[in-house]
Design a protein around this motif. Structure first.
Motif, PDB file in Angstrom:
ATOM      1  N   LEU A  25       0.823  -1.204   0.000  1.00 61.04           N
ATOM      2  CA  LEU A  25       0.000   0.000   0.000  1.00 61.04           C
ATOM      3  C   LEU A  25       0.858   1.256   0.000  1.00 61.04           C
ATOM      4  O   LEU A  25       0.486   2.264  -0.584  1.00 61.04           O
ATOM      5  CB  LEU A  25      -0.967  -0.006   1.180  1.00 61.04           C
TER       6      LEU A  25
ATOM      7  N   PHE B  70       1.850   1.772  -3.575  1.00 62.01           N
ATOM      8  CA  PHE B  70       0.711   2.272  -4.352  1.00 62.01           C
ATOM      9  C   PHE B  70       0.413   3.715  -4.024  1.00 62.01           C
ATOM     10  O   PHE B  70       0.095   4.522  -4.899  1.00 62.01           O
ATOM     11  CB  PHE B  70      -0.532   1.417  -4.096  1.00 62.01           C
TER      12      PHE B  70
ATOM     13  N   SER C 299       1.951   2.565  15.774  1.00 62.61           N
ATOM     14  CA  SER C 299       0.856   1.871  15.084  1.00 62.61           C
ATOM     15  C   SER C 299      -0.115   2.859  14.443  1.00 62.61           C
ATOM     16  O   SER C 299      -0.529   2.684  13.313  1.00 62.61           O
ATOM     17  CB  SER C 299       0.116   0.934  16.033  1.00 62.61           C
ATOM     18  N   LEU C 300      -0.477   3.923  15.171  1.00 63.08           N
ATOM     19  CA  LEU C 300      -1.441   4.876  14.628  1.00 63.08           C
ATOM     20  C   LEU C 300      -0.795   5.766  13.566  1.00 63.08           C
ATOM     21  O   LEU C 300      -1.468   6.294  12.689  1.00 63.08           O
ATOM     22  CB  LEU C 300      -2.026   5.727  15.760  1.00 63.08           C
TER      23      LEU C 300
ATOM     24  N   GLN D 150       0.956   5.003  11.040  1.00 61.36           N
ATOM     25  CA  GLN D 150       0.776   4.465   9.692  1.00 61.36           C
ATOM     26  C   GLN D 150      -0.497   4.959   9.029  1.00 61.36           C
ATOM     27  O   GLN D 150      -0.604   4.967   7.814  1.00 61.36           O
ATOM     28  CB  GLN D 150       0.697   2.942   9.774  1.00 61.36           C
ATOM     29  N   ILE D 151      -1.464   5.327   9.848  1.00 59.12           N
ATOM     30  CA  ILE D 151      -2.768   5.680   9.316  1.00 59.12           C
ATOM     31  C   ILE D 151      -2.675   6.865   8.352  1.00 59.12           C
ATOM     32  O   ILE D 151      -3.424   6.954   7.388  1.00 59.12           O
ATOM     33  CB  ILE D 151      -3.766   5.956  10.479  1.00 59.12           C
TER      34      ILE D 151
ATOM     35  N   PHE E  66      -2.409   5.807   4.727  1.00 66.56           N
ATOM     36  CA  PHE E  66      -3.634   5.310   4.112  1.00 66.56           C
ATOM     37  C   PHE E  66      -4.624   6.433   3.869  1.00 66.56           C
ATOM     38  O   PHE E  66      -5.346   6.436   2.873  1.00 66.56           O
ATOM     39  CB  PHE E  66      -4.258   4.219   4.974  1.00 66.56           C
ATOM     40  N   VAL E  67      -4.654   7.394   4.791  1.00 66.30           N
ATOM     41  CA  VAL E  67      -5.562   8.523   4.612  1.00 66.30           C
ATOM     42  C   VAL E  67      -5.132   9.322   3.374  1.00 66.30           C
ATOM     43  O   VAL E  67      -5.966   9.715   2.555  1.00 66.30           O
ATOM     44  CB  VAL E  67      -5.589   9.403   5.878  1.00 66.30           C
TER      45      VAL E  67
ATOM     46  N   PHE F 298      -3.558   8.097   0.840  1.00 68.17           N
ATOM     47  CA  PHE F 298      -3.875   7.232  -0.300  1.00 68.17           C
ATOM     48  C   PHE F 298      -5.331   7.389  -0.716  1.00 68.17           C
ATOM     49  O   PHE F 298      -5.639   7.642  -1.885  1.00 68.17           O
ATOM     50  CB  PHE F 298      -3.596   5.783   0.090  1.00 68.17           C
ATOM     51  N   ILE F 299      -6.232   7.262   0.258  1.00 67.47           N
ATOM     52  CA  ILE F 299      -7.657   7.349  -0.058  1.00 67.47           C
ATOM     53  C   ILE F 299      -7.995   8.745  -0.580  1.00 67.47           C
ATOM     54  O   ILE F 299      -8.685   8.903  -1.590  1.00 67.47           O
ATOM     55  CB  ILE F 299      -8.498   7.007   1.204  1.00 67.47           C
TER      56      ILE F 299
ATOM     57  N   LEU G  93      -6.707   9.267  -4.162  1.00 70.94           N
ATOM     58  CA  LEU G  93      -7.505   8.512  -5.143  1.00 70.94           C
ATOM     59  C   LEU G  93      -8.847   9.187  -5.375  1.00 70.94           C
ATOM     60  O   LEU G  93      -9.357   9.215  -6.484  1.00 70.94           O
ATOM     61  CB  LEU G  93      -7.727   7.081  -4.663  1.00 70.94           C
ATOM     62  N   LEU G  94      -9.417   9.719  -4.304  1.00 72.82           N
ATOM     63  CA  LEU G  94     -10.745  10.313  -4.434  1.00 72.82           C
ATOM     64  C   LEU G  94     -10.695  11.683  -5.094  1.00 72.82           C
ATOM     65  O   LEU G  94     -11.458  11.978  -6.002  1.00 72.82           O
ATOM     66  CB  LEU G  94     -11.406  10.436  -3.061  1.00 72.82           C
TER      67      LEU G  94
END
Lengths: 290, 315
Positions: A226, A229, A264-265, A267-268, A271-272, A274-275, A278-279
């Motif tokens: 991810l 990507f 751990s948090l 990494q979020i 992804f945020v 990434f989303i 993409l949007l």
């Protein structure tokens, strides 16, 4: 606010990781740009490459950097064969099929590693594992500095190759216009497999630079898929300059985000991004909207 | 109508099973096959009928599982009441993911990747938040009574999962025979022409993901009752997303019986490899991966498609 004395080394660390991320993402973006397919198995193949470097070191005592001349051609051959005999045959002209076939490949590689080498996390010991370099007052570990310059050098070689060589020209021609390339006599299937091979060769190089400061286990590729990507969509699918810049951005975001929110948090954030990319801007920073 | 009768006869036969079979191993195998069928049916609605390949159905599954478990653990709500709540929560997550991705026109591989990213975000959140028990997960308190959706034997669980699977069958059958199903397959086959013919593409896709997510969440709630435990990796890890898509692809995409066929074939294969190669970690998933590649390459229409082709050839 964070102290500058913590923030500065954190940013430097992020940049060194980012250079390796960029190299990984370059492989992915090359494959996407030429074949217009998303190689979901990119992380799993990186994992295999990391194991390759690990075993070369553990069994033959080969230094990870000295493993480069073995790993890069090795991964290239693997990529060429995979595209020619597995992935290329699964497509039937549908994007979804490639995605599913590379997902299947991921399952096979990951679980083969789990079966053959167990789930233990492994690291290697080198004389320079714990040494550090002083960069403007920040102590950065030597393997990371090597990784930074190594990844940049590999990127420069790749870009020069794509820009100057005959194969590079053929690759760019196929990426631009598949039918036209075929008409002027380029063997498109061969170029596809070569591009896939070069894309995986980037992973071979990245694995050599990564392992001295990193670890390997069967699941290690998951994290990279991810991230790679994200970098590729951030920079614009198929754009080399975008992948390079995207790699640095993501490396720094991860490093600084981890500082702020914890391992751990942290990494979020990736992804945020990434989303959101993409949007809202699927063409990326450098990509043109089609 | 023939399909509908076949569904009812099949489910009736399975319902009679506990009367003849008392072996826990066999019943467990049937339960797990039906459970995989349910996840496959849910995925099939969105991907097989609607053409939207999700790689992140774990986002809906995990939400259903956690909604049910958290309600029981933190508020002592009866587990039967948790089931509809779990379905609603899963469907809501489906609506959120669907509204965002379809509004911005994500298609094909991009949709697959964004669903995967959503599942990962949920996994990290579940790992970090106290409400979900963090990395330790949630243990559902043992009550062992049918009134609390915890049965003494396997038979009770079999009836519940059979009822859910029947719902999945009826939904798939309805998609084959309704106007909405025709819209959905039109969107799958060609989104632009569907839109040109007056199909509200966004709405049709959104409804499909909501139905699919709700059904997946029901599977999550069932999982929690059956195993009485959930943690971030079980709930939101990639294994569930893979299990959901594997069955329909092996059995036959966009068909009523494909998910069942695929789930049964995979379970059989799993048992076979376990007998041949032992319980070594990774073996079954390695074979599933190879099966996935082989199916996409040689049998893109699944086992069901192969049967159809053979039936068409026979005189």
């Amino acid at each position: 606010m964070l102290e500058l004395s913590i923030l500065f080394p954190s940013i430097l660390n992020g940049l060194t990781t980012g250079a390796v991320y960029a190299l990984i993402a370059l492989g992915l973006t090359l494959i996407y740009g030429v074949l217009h397919i998303i190689n979901f198995a990119h992380g799993a193949v990186l994992m295999i490459a990391l194991y390759g470097v690990f075993f070369l070191n553990a069994k033959l005592g080969l230094d990870p950097y000295a493993a480069l001349p073995v790993m890069v051609p090795g991964m290239f051959a693997l990529g060429y064969a995979l595209q020619r005999f597995v992935i290329g045959r699964a497509s039937h002209g549908k994007d979804e099929n490639i995605l599913l076939a590379t997902l299947g490949l991921t399952l096979v590689l990951e679980n083969f590693a789990l079966y053959a080498w167990r789930s233990d996390t492994r690291t290697i010991e080198t004389p320079y594992t714990f040494s550090t370099v002083d960069v403007a007052g920040a102590m950065i570990s030597t393997p990371k500095v090597v990784a930074f310059f190594g990844a940049l050098a590999a990127t420069a070689i790749l870009l020069a190759f794509i820009a100057r060589s005959d194969l590079g020209r053929a690759i760019r021609a196929v990426a631009r216009e598949r039918q036209g390339a075929k008409l002027v006599g380029i063997d498109v299937e061969h170029v596809f497999a070569m591009s896939f091979g070069i894309g995986l060769a980037c992973l071979g190089a990245a694995a050599c630079f990564l392992l001295p400061a990193y670890y390997v286990n069967p699941q290690v590729g998951n994290g990279f898929v991810l991230i790679a990507f994200t970098i590729v969509v951030l920079g614009g699918m198929g754009s080399f300059a975008g992948a390079l810049l995207g790699g640095f951005i993501i490396g720094v975001v991860e490093s600084v985000g981890g500082l702020w929110l914890g391992e751990s948090l942290g990494q979020i954030g990736i992804f945020v991004i990434f989303i959101a990319i993409l949007l809202f801007r699927p063409q990326g920073i450098f990509g043109a909207r089609t | 109508m023939k399909t509908l009768y076949a569904i009812l006869v099949l489910c009736g036969a399975v319902a009679l099973l506990p009367a003849f079979v008392s072996s826990g191993v066999v019943l467990n195998l049937v339960i797990m096959t039906l459970y995989a069928t349910l996840l496959g049916q849910a995925w099939n609605i969105l991907a097989g009928f609607g053409g939207q390949y999700s790689f992140g159905h774990a986002a809906f599954f995990g939400t259903g599982a956690y909604a049910s478990a958290a309600l029981q653990v933190h508020f002592g709500v009866n587990a039967w009441l948790c089931l509809p709540f779990a379905i609603v929560c899963g469907a809501a997550v489906g609506a959120l993911v669907g509204a965002l991705s379809f509004r911005y026109g994500l298609r094909g591989s991009y949709f697959a990747l964004v669903t995967l990213a959503f599942a990962e975000v949920f996994r990290i959140l579940a790992n970090s938040v106290k409400f979900t028990g963090g990395g330790v997960g949630l243990l559902v308190p043992l009550k062992s009574s049918a009134l609390d959706f915890q049965f003494q034997g396997k038979a009770g669980f079999l009836y519940v999962i059979l009822a859910l699977t029947l719902a999945g069958f009826l939904l798939s059958w309805w998609l084959k025979h309704s106007r909405y199903g025709a819209w959905l397959t039109a969107v799958r086959d060609n989104e632009d022409s569907a839109a040109a013919l007056g199909v509200d593409v966004f709405r049709v896709k959104l409804q499909a993901i909501v139905i699919s997510a709700g059904l997946t969440a029901a599977g999550g709630a069932f999982y929690v009752q059956y195993f009485q435990y959930i943690d971030p990796h079980l709930a939101y890890g990639p294994a569930v997303s893979v299990e959901a898509l594997l069955g329909p692809i092996v059995g036959g995409l966009g068909t009523v019986f494909g998910p069942l066929l695929g789930a049964a074939a995979l379970k059989l294969l799993g048992e076979l490899t376990r007998n041949l190669m032992g319980d070594a970690p990774g073996v079954s998933l390695m074979i599933y991966g190879a099966v996935l590649i082989a199916m996409v390459t040689f049998l893109p229409r699944g086992i069901g498609g192969l049967f159809q082709r053979l039936a068409a050839k026979a005189p």
